[in-house]
Design an enzyme around this catalytic site. Structure first.
Site, PDB file in Angstrom:
ATOM      1  N   GLY A 186      -6.839 -68.027  21.389  1.00 16.60           N
ATOM      2  CA  GLY A 186      -5.930 -67.663  20.300  1.00 16.60           C
ATOM      3  C   GLY A 186      -6.194 -68.551  19.086  1.00 16.60           C
ATOM      4  O   GLY A 186      -6.142 -68.098  17.945  1.00 16.60           O
ATOM      5  N   THR A 244     -22.599 -65.587  23.228  1.00 17.65           N
ATOM      6  CA  THR A 244     -22.602 -64.693  24.393  1.00 17.65           C
ATOM      7  C   THR A 244     -21.177 -64.437  24.863  1.00 17.65           C
ATOM      8  O   THR A 244     -20.387 -65.374  25.006  1.00 17.65           O
ATOM      9  CB  THR A 244     -23.431 -65.324  25.536  1.00 17.65           C
ATOM     10  OG1 THR A 244     -24.750 -65.528  25.032  1.00 17.65           O
ATOM     11  CG2 THR A 244     -23.463 -64.439  26.767  1.00 17.65           C
ATOM     12  N   CYS A 251       0.701 -78.342  22.597  1.00 15.16           N
ATOM     13  CA  CYS A 251      -0.025 -79.399  21.877  1.00 15.16           C
ATOM     14  C   CYS A 251       0.950 -80.467  21.398  1.00 15.16           C
ATOM     15  O   CYS A 251       0.701 -81.647  21.505  1.00 15.16           O
ATOM     16  CB  CYS A 251      -0.767 -78.840  20.675  1.00 15.16           C
ATOM     17  SG  CYS A 251      -1.440 -77.234  20.958  1.00 15.16           S
TER      18      CYS A 251
HETATM   19  C1  LIG Z   1       1.861 -68.719  18.713  1.00 15.41           C
HETATM   20  C2  LIG Z   1       0.586 -69.295  19.240  1.00 15.41           C
HETATM   21  N1  LIG Z   1      -0.536 -69.164  18.519  1.00 15.41           N
HETATM   22  C3  LIG Z   1      -1.709 -69.640  18.943  1.00 15.41           C
HETATM   23  C4  LIG Z   1      -1.825 -70.314  20.140  1.00 15.41           C
HETATM   24  C5  LIG Z   1      -3.151 -70.827  20.584  1.00 15.41           C
HETATM   25  O1  LIG Z   1      -3.690 -70.032  21.611  1.00 15.41           O
HETATM   26  P1  LIG Z   1      -4.770 -70.635  22.608  1.00 15.41           P
HETATM   27  O2  LIG Z   1      -4.048 -71.535  23.557  1.00 15.41           O
HETATM   28  O3  LIG Z   1      -5.364 -69.442  23.288  1.00 15.41           O
HETATM   29  O4  LIG Z   1      -5.776 -71.359  21.791  1.00 15.41           O
HETATM   30  C6  LIG Z   1      -0.669 -70.509  20.927  1.00 15.41           C
HETATM   31  C7  LIG Z   1      -0.718 -71.280  22.176  1.00 15.41           C
HETATM   32  O5  LIG Z   1       0.227 -71.960  22.538  1.00 15.41           O
HETATM   33  C8  LIG Z   1       0.567 -69.975  20.462  1.00 15.41           C
HETATM   34  O6  LIG Z   1       1.694 -70.105  21.172  1.00 15.41           O
END
Ligand SMILES: Cc1ncc(COP(=O)(O)O)c(C=O)c1O
Length: 383
Positions: free
Chosen positions: A71, A238, A328
């Protein structure tokens, strides 16, 4: 291992169906989708089927879908991809909100160091952006607007359709981070004024390390990764074939059972709230986030007089996994930027705990958790 997992917004376990799809693709033999031989063609076919499935779930064209590694990568690629392409057209402004995930906020801040001007929209005490603020900020110099569908810490839903309409009027690119909302909110890209959309597999019982970026046909966009010509020259590297196949399976289930998932999350969330009231008594906790305009699987509560860290540590010792904010942020002791932006007291910010629900959670777990919380609160308050 803790017996109660209430941290599904951080990550989810792979569902048996997604895991089976992953194993089947991973053990079927090697296959690089760029190879011309039979193994390569099989890998390419698997990715193509996954892409078609996403196209039908999201109501878009298969060619508008790019598979990514997370994400975070989708968010970064969306912002850099559109910002740099739009700059060539004389557009230099970025508009986002104070409650975005760091994958968006920090990418925006990086773009600021590259000469873009950044407007960060404030939110109200429920974490919601005022449409009038967004309308005042978006103009004909705006390159990209990035607003999340549903917040990962509070669950608050943003008025993305209305903001997207306004962005479209000004020919600004509209990006939506739907990482938490996907599988809980209906997302129909035929109807929604969204140009770029980010998803992540591990939030919907798919594998970690796989994401998706939707890029509407005609959207100014340039790649962030250069290398091979994968994903129609928009994302080199890839492809993670088993990951993509399992993501598609997870998405098929999540969207196919959307109402059931919503009901289930609401049931567990509601049970937890009722039981907490019962066990703790009135005035002992307060909810952070919008009471109605919210995702069903996230519940953010501040327990009066108890720090997030103390509560989380004690919950952990008692076998409950919850979180202090985004994954995080919770690794550090920094107060949540989302809650801090919500104009609530610093005591409330520093005593917030996020519970998030998903596959496998039960009312019984919610009841048990509430009892555990009451015991912890009494112990900590009597110190
Ligand atoms: C709203 C939102 N965006 C982006 C991310 C990031 O996704 P990823 O953990 O796949 O990098 C998260 C992950 O906690 C999220 O909650």
């Amino acid at each position: 291992m803790n017996s109660i997992y209430f941290d599904h917004a951080a990550t989810t376990a792979m569902s048996p169906e997604a895991l089976e799809a992953y194993i089947e693709a991973a053990t079927a033999g090697p296959g690089n989708a760029s190879s011309l031989h039979a193994h390569g063609r099989t890998a390419k076919e698997r990715i193509s089927l996954a892409r078609d499935l996403f196209a039908s779930l999201l109501q878009c064209e298969a060619s508008e879908i790019i598979f990514t590694g997370s994400g975070t990568e989708s968010d970064n690629s969306a912002l850099y991809g559109a910002a740099y392409a739009q700059r060539k057209r004389g557009r230099n402004r970025i508009v986002t909100t104070a409650v975005e995930h760091h994958a968006v906020l920090n990418a925006c801040r990086h773009l600021e160091t590259q000469g873009f001007s950044l407007t960060v929209l404030p939110v109200d005490e429920y974490g919601r952006v005022e449409l009038s603020d967004a309308m005042a900020a978006i103009d004909d110099t705006t390159a990209i607007v990035s607003v999340m569908a549903g917040n990962n810490e509070t669950g608050t839903i943003q008025p993305i359709a209305e903001i997207g309409e306004w962005a479209r009027k000004h020919k600004a690119v509209m990006h939506v981070d739907a990482v938490q909302a996907f599988g809980y909110l209906e997302i129909n890209l035929k109807e929604l004024p969204i140009d770029l959309l980010s998803l992540s597999a591990h939030k919907i019982n798919g594998p970690q390390g796989v994401g998706l970026l939707y890029v509407r046909k005609g959207t100014p966009f340039q790649p962030t990764l250069y290398g091979g010509s994968q994903e129609r020259n928009r994302r080199a590297g890839t492809e993670n074939v088993p990951g993509i196949v399992a993501f598609a399976k997870a998405a098929e289930l999540a969207c196919g059972q959307l109402q059931r998932r919503r009901n289930h999350a609401e049931e567990v969330r509601g049970a937890l709230l009722v039981k907490l009231q019962e066990e703790l008594g009135p005035g002992q906790f307060v909810m952070n986030g919008h009471p109605d305009e919210r995702l069903p699987h996230i519940l953010n509560l501040s327990f009066a007089g108890i720090s997030s860290e103390s509560m989380l540590m004690n919950l952990d010792l008692a076998g409950v996994s919850a979180s202090g904010g985004s994954a995080c942020t919770s690794g550090s002791l920094k107060p949540s930027h989302v809650l801090s932006a919500m104009k609530i007291s610093s005591e409330r910010v520093s005593s917030a705990v996020r519970f998030s629900f998903g596959l496998g959670n039960t009312r019984e777990e919610a009841n048990k958790m509430a009892k555990i919380t009451a015991t912890i609160s009494a112990r900590l308050r009597n110190r």
